[in-house]
Write a protein that holds these residues in place. Structure first.
Motif, mmCIF file in Angstrom:
data_model
loop_
_atom_site.group_PDB
_atom_site.id
_atom_site.type_symbol
_atom_site.label_atom_id
_atom_site.label_comp_id
_atom_site.label_asym_id
_atom_site.label_seq_id
_atom_site.Cartn_x
_atom_site.Cartn_y
_atom_site.Cartn_z
ATOM 1 N N VAL A 93 1.442 1.495 -0.374
ATOM 2 C CA VAL A 93 1.007 0.221 -0.944
ATOM 3 C C VAL A 93 0.477 -0.697 0.154
ATOM 4 C CG1 VAL A 93 1.758 -1.846 -2.168
ATOM 5 C CG2 VAL A 93 2.592 0.386 -2.895
ATOM 6 N N PHE A 130 -0.192 4.968 -5.109
ATOM 7 C CA PHE A 130 0.329 3.891 -4.285
ATOM 8 C C PHE A 130 -0.766 3.231 -3.445
ATOM 9 C CE2 PHE A 130 4.406 6.020 -5.113
ATOM 10 C CZ PHE A 130 5.132 4.920 -5.537
ATOM 11 N N GLU A 131 -1.706 4.025 -2.953
ATOM 12 C CA GLU A 131 -2.808 3.423 -2.191
ATOM 13 C C GLU A 131 -3.659 2.546 -3.100
ATOM 14 O OE1 GLU A 131 -6.673 4.615 0.588
ATOM 15 O OE2 GLU A 131 -5.280 6.180 -0.061
ATOM 16 N N LEU A 150 1.678 0.678 -11.215
ATOM 17 C CA LEU A 150 3.074 0.747 -10.788
ATOM 18 C C LEU A 150 4.002 0.940 -11.984
ATOM 19 C CD1 LEU A 150 3.221 -2.001 -8.021
ATOM 20 C CD2 LEU A 150 3.361 0.468 -7.718
ATOM 21 N N ALA A 153 -3.102 -3.204 -10.953
ATOM 22 C CA ALA A 153 -2.081 -2.786 -9.985
ATOM 23 C C ALA A 153 -0.716 -2.720 -10.647
ATOM 24 C CB ALA A 153 -2.049 -3.753 -8.800
ATOM 25 N N ALA A 192 -2.683 1.068 -5.897
ATOM 26 C CA ALA A 192 -1.913 -0.126 -6.264
ATOM 27 C C ALA A 192 -2.008 -1.181 -5.167
ATOM 28 C CB ALA A 192 -0.461 0.249 -6.524
ATOM 29 N N GLY A 193 -1.856 -0.747 -3.902
ATOM 30 C CA GLY A 193 -1.978 -1.684 -2.791
ATOM 31 C C GLY A 193 -3.373 -2.248 -2.671
#
Length: 201
Positions: free
Chosen positions: A35, A148-149, A181, A177, A151-152
């Motif tokens: 993230v 996760f990338e 998650l 995002a 979302a960040g």
């Protein structure tokens, strides 16, 4: 997570040392680092493609370490625990046989669970073929890293937009995002339920 380091401190270290530090931190704590790395991609400090490769390699390296521990350290460990906890080979055999029958499914489930390291260890303990282990681990690692990338990235993009002006695009990226998650947490809870005695196959 590494002791005595806050999230802003980890973010600053990754921004300062880049991919060189990103890899070892990912081996220890993959999801939250993904993230943070995505956020740094959104701000232009890191490249998304190289971040993906480093996150993937770090996550896979950590999983292979657990596998190796199970494959080469299971025998001596079991002998030590057997005398203390009564974990004889006869008691462990049903667990190992069950793992062999559902190894691919369990590897994928392990990618979403906090105790996934136990599954990775068992994969090595039952001597799951390394090629098969790497294949199914890769199948589970790629979407996890992308999730996760992304979302960040979307979170960082929304913050960047908000710093300029508040508009619907910024709100939408932030909402996306949260959806990503939320979907991961729901999927994790669902797969966790499958592992319980009352869970459905």
């Amino acid at each position: 997570m590494w002791p005595d380091l806050t999230l802003p401190e980890i973010q600053s270290l990754i921004a300062l040392y880049g991919y060189l530090l990103l890899f070892p931190i990912t081996v220890v704590e993959g999801p939250i680092v993904g993230v943070i790395a995505g956020l740094l991609v959104a701000t232009g400090q890191l490249n998304w493609f190289w971040v993906f490769l480093v996150l993937f390699a770090g996550d896979l390296a950590g999983d292979v370490a657990y596998y190796a521990l199970g494959r080469y350290g299971h025998g001596p460990l079991m002998r030590r625990l057997a005398s203390k906890l009564g974990l004889t080979e006869a008691r462990m055999r049903p667990i190992e046989d069950e793992f062999r029958r559902h190894d691919a499914k369990l590897i994928l489930i392990g990618k979403t669970q906090a105790l996934g390291s136990v599954i990775l260890y068992l994969a090595g303990a039952v001597r799951m073929p390394l090629g098969r282990f790497l294949w199914w681990n890769t199948v589970g690692t790629i979407p996890k890293v992308v999730l996760f990338e992304a979302a960040g990235y979307f979170f960082g993009a929304s913050l960047t937009q908000a710093s300029r002006y508040l508009d619907y695009a910024g709100v939408a990226t932030f909402a996306l995002a949260l959806i990503l998650l939320g979907s991961y947490l729901y999927f994790r809870k669902y797969l966790g339920a499958q592992m319980t005695p009352g869970g459905k196959e």
